[in-house]
Scaffold this motif. Structure first.
Motif, short mmCIF file in Angstrom:
data_model
loop_
_atom_site.label_atom_id
_atom_site.label_comp_id
_atom_site.label_asym_id
_atom_site.label_seq_id
_atom_site.Cartn_x
_atom_site.Cartn_y
_atom_site.Cartn_z
N VAL A 10 0.21 12.66 9.31
CA VAL A 10 0.06 12.06 7.98
C VAL A 10 -0.53 13.85 7.11
O VAL A 10 -0.03 14.02 6.60
CB VAL A 10 -1.56 11.68 7.77
CG1 VAL A 10 -2.52 11.28 6.37
CG2 VAL A 10 -0.95 10.58 8.24
N HIS A 13 1.99 16.12 5.23
CA HIS A 13 2.08 15.41 3.70
C HIS A 13 0.99 15.38 2.73
O HIS A 13 0.15 14.61 2.11
CB HIS A 13 2.66 13.71 4.04
CG HIS A 13 3.43 13.19 5.15
ND1 HIS A 13 5.37 13.48 5.09
CD2 HIS A 13 3.68 13.48 6.19
CE1 HIS A 13 5.51 13.66 5.10
NE2 HIS A 13 4.84 13.43 6.74
N TYR A 21 0.24 12.05 1.38
CA TYR A 21 0.03 10.97 1.62
C TYR A 21 -1.89 10.63 1.82
O TYR A 21 -2.06 12.15 2.10
CB TYR A 21 0.34 10.34 3.67
CG TYR A 21 1.87 10.78 3.46
CD1 TYR A 21 2.65 10.00 2.63
CD2 TYR A 21 2.01 10.03 5.02
CE1 TYR A 21 4.10 10.05 2.84
CE2 TYR A 21 3.14 10.53 5.40
CZ TYR A 21 4.45 9.70 4.14
OH TYR A 21 6.19 9.47 3.94
N VAL A 28 -2.59 4.67 6.26
CA VAL A 28 -2.06 5.50 5.42
C VAL A 28 -0.84 4.78 3.90
O VAL A 28 -0.35 4.46 3.64
CB VAL A 28 -0.19 5.99 6.55
CG1 VAL A 28 -0.23 7.03 6.38
CG2 VAL A 28 -1.50 6.50 8.20
N TYR A 29 -1.28 5.23 2.98
CA TYR A 29 -0.79 5.09 1.89
C TYR A 29 0.02 6.65 0.82
O TYR A 29 -0.82 7.74 1.22
CB TYR A 29 -2.26 5.33 0.85
CG TYR A 29 -2.62 3.79 1.62
CD1 TYR A 29 -2.47 2.78 0.90
CD2 TYR A 29 -4.61 4.30 2.36
CE1 TYR A 29 -3.03 1.26 1.18
CE2 TYR A 29 -4.87 3.30 2.58
CZ TYR A 29 -4.31 1.47 2.27
OH TYR A 29 -5.02 0.37 2.87
N ASP A 30 1.30 6.26 0.90
CA ASP A 30 1.49 7.03 0.16
C ASP A 30 1.76 6.86 -1.28
O ASP A 30 2.09 6.38 -2.38
CB ASP A 30 3.44 6.82 0.46
CG ASP A 30 4.07 7.95 -0.24
OD1 ASP A 30 3.95 9.34 -0.67
OD2 ASP A 30 5.56 7.65 -0.30
#
Length: 84
Positions: A10, A13, A21, A28-30
């Motif tokens: 993570v 990103h 992220y 986990v969120y994009d």
């Protein structure tokens, strides 16, 4: 199917070219494509990208916000890592 990520994955990103992220309560969120839609502005998401943003998230949001956006933004979970 939900993917599992390590905290290190993570953390990689945290820029627009690699994706943004965040972690909220082990989810986990994009937020790469959400950054310009975020009502609080893009700088807030850029500041927490690649990190666990749970504390900051819950300070300003309630569970309904997570319910609303999770189907669109959640890409996986943080997997438990062995503690040495």
């Amino acid at each position: 199917m939900s993917k599992t990520f390590t905290v290190k994955e993570v953390a990689e990103h945290k820029s627009a070219d690699k994706g943004l992220y965040i972690i909220v309560d082990n989810g986990v969120y994009d937020v790469t494509n959400f950054i310009n839609e975020h009502p609080g502005g893009s700088k807030i998401l850029q500041r927490v990208a690649g990190k666990d943003a749970s504390k900051q998230f819950w300070k300003y949001h309630n569970k309904d916000v997570l319910k609303k956006y999770a189907p669109k933004l959640k890409i996986g979970e943080v997997k438990e890592e062995a503690k040495l």
